[in-house]
Scaffold this active site. Structure first.
Site, PDB file in Angstrom:
ATOM      1  CB  CYS A  94     -18.097   4.927 -27.881  1.00  0.00           C
ATOM      2  SG  CYS A  94     -17.671   5.329 -29.465  1.00  0.00           S
ATOM      3  N   GLY A 144       0.746  -1.258   0.009  1.00  0.00           N
ATOM      4  CA  GLY A 144      -0.208  -0.027   0.067  1.00  0.00           C
ATOM      5  C   GLY A 144       0.747   1.315  -0.010  1.00  0.00           C
ATOM      6  N   PRO A 157       4.684  -5.101  -1.029  1.00  0.00           N
ATOM      7  CG  PRO A 157       6.847  -4.231  -1.284  1.00  0.00           C
ATOM      8  CD  PRO A 157       5.916  -5.338  -0.797  1.00  0.00           C
ATOM      9  N   GLY A 158       3.283  -3.649  -4.154  1.00  0.00           N
ATOM     10  CA  GLY A 158       3.133  -4.024  -5.553  1.00  0.00           C
ATOM     11  C   GLY A 158       3.488  -2.844  -6.281  1.00  0.00           C
TER      12      GLY A 158
HETATM   13  N1  LLP Z   1      -1.250  -7.156  -0.262  1.00  0.00           N
HETATM   14  C1  LLP Z   1      -2.728  -7.399  -0.585  1.00  0.00           C
HETATM   15  C2  LLP Z   1      -3.653  -8.162   0.365  1.00  0.00           C
HETATM   16  C3  LLP Z   1      -3.441  -6.293  -1.344  1.00  0.00           C
HETATM   17  O1  LLP Z   1      -4.852  -6.567  -1.321  1.00  0.00           O
HETATM   18  C4  LLP Z   1      -2.864  -5.230  -2.323  1.00  0.00           C
HETATM   19  C5  LLP Z   1      -3.425  -4.532  -3.154  1.00  0.00           C
HETATM   20  C6  LLP Z   1      -1.330  -5.469  -1.987  1.00  0.00           C
HETATM   21  C7  LLP Z   1      -0.836  -6.179  -1.227  1.00  0.00           C
HETATM   22  C8  LLP Z   1      -0.577  -4.541  -2.772  1.00  0.00           C
HETATM   23  O2  LLP Z   1      -0.964  -2.966  -2.711  1.00  0.00           O
HETATM   24  P1  LLP Z   1       0.040  -1.879  -3.448  1.00  0.00           P
HETATM   25  O3  LLP Z   1       1.360  -2.012  -2.582  1.00  0.00           O
HETATM   26  O4  LLP Z   1       0.170  -1.968  -4.868  1.00  0.00           O
HETATM   27  O5  LLP Z   1      -0.700  -0.627  -2.943  1.00  0.00           O
HETATM   28  N2  LLP Z   1      -6.378  -1.048  -8.399  1.00  0.00           N
HETATM   29  C9  LLP Z   1      -6.203  -0.247  -7.512  1.00  0.00           C
HETATM   30  C10 LLP Z   1      -5.566  -0.872  -6.164  1.00  0.00           C
HETATM   31  C11 LLP Z   1      -6.154  -2.227  -5.571  1.00  0.00           C
HETATM   32  C12 LLP Z   1      -5.163  -2.620  -4.814  1.00  0.00           C
HETATM   33  C13 LLP Z   1      -5.760  -3.827  -4.244  1.00  0.00           C
HETATM   34  N3  LLP Z   1      -4.697  -4.759  -3.190  1.00  0.00           N
HETATM   35  C14 LLP Z   1      -5.436   1.058  -7.808  1.00  0.00           C
HETATM   36  O6  LLP Z   1      -5.216   0.956  -9.122  1.00  0.00           O
HETATM   37  O7  LLP Z   1      -5.109   1.775  -7.248  1.00  0.00           O
END
Ligand code: LLP
Length: 438
Positions: free
Chosen positions: A365, A248, A291-292
């Site tokens: 569209c 996050g 982290p993603g």
């Molecule tokens: N771990 C879990 C259990 C999660 O559900 C998520 C994201 C992450 C890690 C990774 O979060 P990050 O570090 O990437 O913020 N589509 C949305 C974000 C949805 C995230 C869902 N879960 C966007 O485009 O902002």
């Protein structure tokens, strides 16, 4: 905002020395260009930061595959020595195809199918993160079928309102994810897991949301999860080994945005974890994170070509220039879904023209097909110009659709002055491939 190997020479954007003009000529537009070295450095950076702060208590950095995954990216993850978090059978399949050791895979999801659970247990993933009582029984039954003891964690809801868009905030009470600590559901889940000898409870997990700035919410979550670890010790006389604090961490999308850096997050987590463990006289568990966006988001930019422009006179007499590009909401749904904001530059040339109030829109569209709602761009922008949008690596290609039967763009990895396709562009044959003709 931009990845580390971006440079501007004579007004032209280059990635690892390759010009935007050449990238567009060789690979077409729209396309995602990912800076491979930058990806690897960020993955290793989070891993090093976790290890530097937690030493022998450092668990695993699980890259959140949902942000963006492909077989090549899975191979990079493997090379970097970190783990991966998958939340569907599809993501698990890509991780395995990239050669990731199942012992480094963690499986998430609030409604995993029996097929997904079967696959995860049979290949021997390290941890399945439980999200409902139904699932606890299902995973136990599957472990029994495979004659295994499956490592599991419980996803908990620590009751925190993280400051981010509502759709990506996940740890307040009224949400589909996790077991609430406050309501007692979390403790009932602990007891449910312990009733199954086929399950080994490894610890607790929380993910409080996405694109979060400041470290207080993460610290609060750690404190609440550790209180439950202490209760577990008090009741059962032994300690659970692992705490996974999710992902996050926020990144910059606009020139003045901040980034939540590993060097800020990790010390904050360590101080919260240490303080809570001291308070409860608990040993520090292994700390893992997921982290993603913070790994892949800044590594990638999208390259579009301008197709048309149109000047629209607004009610107050001002002019807004609509700049239509050759992609849009099918390759970046985030502006429509979360009001996400992005930056853009003309990628292939310098301009000294004055700026004009502009809106970058897609080719779909739909009125809401907006890439950038408000931006000042040079007034000489014209069809044929290339536009680069930074920080589109996370939740761009991974949330892409075929709306209006638009083929999804390719992903091109650029490294050491060389570019190669890692996900090819879809074509009309792909679009027709699923249709069944009578
Ligand atoms: N771990 C879990 C259990 C999660 O559900 C998520 C994201 C992450 C890690 C990774 O979060 P990050 O570090 O990437 O913020 N589509 C949305 C974000 C949805 C995230 C869902 N879960 C966007 O485009 O902002």
């Amino acid at each position: 905002m931009w990845s580390r190997n971006i440079s501007i020479t004579n007004g032209e954007l280059h990635l690892s020395g390759i010009s935007a003009t050449k990238l567009a000529k060789d690979f077409g537009t729209p396309a995602f260009f990912i800076d491979e070295a930058d990806f690897r450095e960020r993955a290793i950076g989070w891993n090093n930061a976790l290890r530097d702060e937690f030493g022998s208590h450092a668990g695993t950095v699980y890259y959140a595959a949902k942000a963006f995954i492909s077989v090549a990216v899975a191979q990079w993850i493997k090379d970097c020595g970190i783990g991966i978090d998958v939340c569907t059978g599809g993501e698990l399949a890509v991780a395995l195809a990239g050669g990731i050791d199942p012992a480094k895979i963690e499986v998430h999801g609030n409604n995993k199918s029996l097929t997904e659970i079967d696959k995860a247990v049979s290949v021997g993933v390290k941890t399945i993160v439980m999200d409902s009582l139904h699932e606890i029984d299902r995973v136990a039954a599957m472990a029994r079928k495979h004659n295994k003891v499956q490592g599991v964690m419980l996803r908990l809801t620590p009751g925190i309102q993280a400051h981010t868009h509502e759709s990506i905030s996940t740890a307040h009470e009224d949400v589909k994810f996790g077991f609430s600590i406050a309501s007692g559901a979390a403790w009932a889940a602990v007891e449910a897991v312990l009733a199954h000898p086929e399950l080994e409870l490894r610890g607790f997990h929380s993910h409080i949301g996405s694109q979060i700035f400041g470290t207080e919410s993460f610290q609060l979550a750690a404190d609440r999860l550790i209180s439950l670890l202490a209760k577990y010790r008090d009741v059962y006389g032994k300690e659970l080994p692992e705490l996974d604090l999710g992902g996050g961490y926020g990144i910059a999308y606009l020139p003045d945005d901040e980034t939540l850096e590993p060097g800020e997050v990790m010390p904050a987590l360590r101080s919260a974890v240490t303080a809570a463990c001291e308070k409860h006289k608990l040993n520090i568990p292994m700390i893992s994170i997921e982290p993603g966006r913070a790994i892949v988001g800044p590594t990638t930019f999208t390259l579009y070509e301008v197709g048309t422009t149109k000047d629209v006179v607004l009610e107050d007499g001002a002019t807004r220039r609509y700049i239509s590009v050759d992609g849009g909401m099918s390759d970046n749904i985030r502006p429509s879904l979360y009001d996400a904001q992005y930056h853009a530059v003309i990628a292939q040339r310098a301009s000294t023209a004055k700026s004009i109030s502009s809106r970058v829109v897609g080719k779909h569209c739909e009125t809401g097909d907006i890439v950038i709602r408000d931006i000042s761009l040079p007034a000489d922008i014209a069809p044929g110009d290339l536009i680069a949008i930074p920080a589109t690596g996370a939740y761009g290609r991974s949330m892409a659709s075929n709306y209006n039967h638009v083929p999804r763009p390719p992903v091109i990895a650029v490294n050491n002055g060389k570019a190669r396709v890692i996900v090819r562009r879809e074509n009309e044959a792909d679009l027709l491939a699923l249709d069944v003709k009578e």
